[in-house]
Design a protein around this motif. Structure first.
Motif, PDB file in Angstrom:
ATOM      1  N   THR A  17       0.843  -1.195   0.000  1.00  0.00           N
ATOM      2  CA  THR A  17       0.000   0.000   0.000  1.00  0.00           C
ATOM      3  C   THR A  17       0.878   1.244   0.000  1.00  0.00           C
ATOM      4  O   THR A  17       2.077   1.182   0.286  1.00  0.00           O
ATOM      5  CB  THR A  17      -0.945   0.040   1.214  1.00  0.00           C
ATOM      6  N   VAL A  18       0.258   2.390  -0.270  1.00  0.00           N
ATOM      7  CA  VAL A  18       1.009   3.647  -0.293  1.00  0.00           C
ATOM      8  C   VAL A  18       1.563   4.016   1.076  1.00  0.00           C
ATOM      9  O   VAL A  18       2.510   4.778   1.174  1.00  0.00           O
ATOM     10  CB  VAL A  18       0.152   4.809  -0.865  1.00  0.00           C
ATOM     11  N   GLY A  20       2.732   1.691   3.248  1.00  0.00           N
ATOM     12  CA  GLY A  20       3.706   0.695   3.676  1.00  0.00           C
ATOM     13  C   GLY A  20       3.126  -0.573   4.262  1.00  0.00           C
ATOM     14  O   GLY A  20       3.873  -1.454   4.687  1.00  0.00           O
ATOM     15  N   ALA A  21       1.802  -0.708   4.306  1.00  0.00           N
ATOM     16  CA  ALA A  21       1.185  -1.967   4.738  1.00  0.00           C
ATOM     17  C   ALA A  21       1.145  -2.911   3.534  1.00  0.00           C
ATOM     18  O   ALA A  21       1.547  -2.536   2.430  1.00  0.00           O
ATOM     19  CB  ALA A  21      -0.225  -1.707   5.275  1.00  0.00           C
ATOM     20  N   THR A  22       0.668  -4.106   3.721  1.00  0.00           N
ATOM     21  CA  THR A  22       0.528  -5.035   2.600  1.00  0.00           C
ATOM     22  C   THR A  22      -0.915  -5.510   2.495  1.00  0.00           C
ATOM     23  O   THR A  22      -1.648  -5.550   3.484  1.00  0.00           O
ATOM     24  CB  THR A  22       1.435  -6.274   2.753  1.00  0.00           C
ATOM     25  N   VAL A  23      -1.296  -5.862   1.280  1.00  0.00           N
ATOM     26  CA  VAL A  23      -2.550  -6.551   1.012  1.00  0.00           C
ATOM     27  C   VAL A  23      -2.136  -7.951   0.599  1.00  0.00           C
ATOM     28  O   VAL A  23      -1.466  -8.129  -0.419  1.00  0.00           O
ATOM     29  CB  VAL A  23      -3.368  -5.866  -0.100  1.00  0.00           C
ATOM     30  N   CYS A  44      -6.229  -6.578   3.753  1.00  0.00           N
ATOM     31  CA  CYS A  44      -5.322  -5.448   3.955  1.00  0.00           C
ATOM     32  C   CYS A  44      -4.840  -5.454   5.389  1.00  0.00           C
ATOM     33  O   CYS A  44      -5.646  -5.416   6.331  1.00  0.00           O
ATOM     34  CB  CYS A  44      -6.024  -4.126   3.641  1.00  0.00           C
ATOM     35  N   ASN A  45      -3.532  -5.503   5.572  1.00  0.00           N
ATOM     36  CA  ASN A  45      -2.950  -5.519   6.912  1.00  0.00           C
ATOM     37  C   ASN A  45      -2.840  -4.122   7.520  1.00  0.00           C
ATOM     38  O   ASN A  45      -2.376  -3.979   8.648  1.00  0.00           O
ATOM     39  CB  ASN A  45      -1.578  -6.195   6.876  1.00  0.00           C
ATOM     40  N   GLY A  46      -3.277  -3.098   6.789  1.00  0.00           N
ATOM     41  CA  GLY A  46      -3.322  -1.746   7.322  1.00  0.00           C
ATOM     42  C   GLY A  46      -4.687  -1.453   7.908  1.00  0.00           C
ATOM     43  O   GLY A  46      -4.856  -1.323   9.116  1.00  0.00           O
ATOM     44  N   CYS A  47      -5.717  -1.418   7.056  1.00  0.00           N
ATOM     45  CA  CYS A  47      -7.064  -1.037   7.516  1.00  0.00           C
ATOM     46  C   CYS A  47      -7.948  -2.232   7.850  1.00  0.00           C
ATOM     47  O   CYS A  47      -8.996  -2.069   8.466  1.00  0.00           O
ATOM     48  CB  CYS A  47      -7.754  -0.182   6.447  1.00  0.00           C
ATOM     49  N   ALA A  91      -4.549  -1.306  -2.718  1.00  0.00           N
ATOM     50  CA  ALA A  91      -3.182  -0.949  -2.332  1.00  0.00           C
ATOM     51  C   ALA A  91      -2.783   0.422  -2.876  1.00  0.00           C
ATOM     52  O   ALA A  91      -2.031   1.150  -2.234  1.00  0.00           O
ATOM     53  CB  ALA A  91      -2.204  -2.013  -2.818  1.00  0.00           C
ATOM     54  N   GLU A  92      -3.310   0.789  -4.034  1.00  0.00           N
ATOM     55  CA  GLU A  92      -2.983   2.081  -4.634  1.00  0.00           C
ATOM     56  C   GLU A  92      -3.553   3.261  -3.867  1.00  0.00           C
ATOM     57  O   GLU A  92      -3.071   4.380  -4.012  1.00  0.00           O
ATOM     58  CB  GLU A  92      -3.490   2.128  -6.076  1.00  0.00           C
ATOM     59  N   THR A  93      -4.579   3.027  -3.036  1.00  0.00           N
ATOM     60  CA  THR A  93      -5.252   4.147  -2.367  1.00  0.00           C
ATOM     61  C   THR A  93      -5.257   4.067  -0.842  1.00  0.00           C
ATOM     62  O   THR A  93      -5.520   5.079  -0.193  1.00  0.00           O
ATOM     63  CB  THR A  93      -6.709   4.256  -2.848  1.00  0.00           C
ATOM     64  N   CYS A  94      -4.995   2.906  -0.252  1.00  0.00           N
ATOM     65  CA  CYS A  94      -5.092   2.760   1.205  1.00  0.00           C
ATOM     66  C   CYS A  94      -3.941   3.503   1.891  1.00  0.00           C
ATOM     67  O   CYS A  94      -2.775   3.287   1.590  1.00  0.00           O
ATOM     68  CB  CYS A  94      -5.072   1.285   1.607  1.00  0.00           C
TER      69      CYS A  94
END
Length: 101
Positions: A17-18, A20-23, A44-47, A91-94
């Motif tokens: 992702t932008v 630094g997290a991963t999907v 998504c490991n970010g959100c 990933a392009e927007t999260c």
């Protein structure tokens, strides 16, 4: 991301992702059929947002009067690319940061 880390078990693809997290994408057993894999899931490991697509199966026209749509298949041939598209787009927007280790 400057360091390489091992992918978690059963991950078939990863998107960065932008923030630094991963999907991560998985092919896994679904709710109704415990094995073999019957769905593709991106997480998504970010959100924490997810996209899950069931693989389904083909039912012949003689069994229920009509054929199931083409995106129902027994091996993820059509649905897995849709999950790849979702994972790439997400990933392009999260902008959610990855959780600290």
């Amino acid at each position: 991301m400057t360091t390489q880390t091992a992918w978690p078990e059963n991950v078939i693809a990863r998107y960065l992702t932008v923030a630094g997290a991963t999907v991560d994408m998985f092919e896994e057993s679904g709710y109704y059929i415990p094995t073999p894999p019957t769905q593709t899931r991106a997480h998504c490991n970010g959100c924490g947002e997810e996209q899950i697509e069931e693989w389904g199966f083909s039912i012949g026209a003689h069994e229920y009067g009509r054929e199931q749509p083409a995106d129902f298949d027994a091996n993820g041939q059509w649905v897995t690319p849709r999950v790849h598209q979702w994972a790439q787009s997400h990933a392009e927007t999260c902008r959610a940061l990855p959780k600290p280790a």
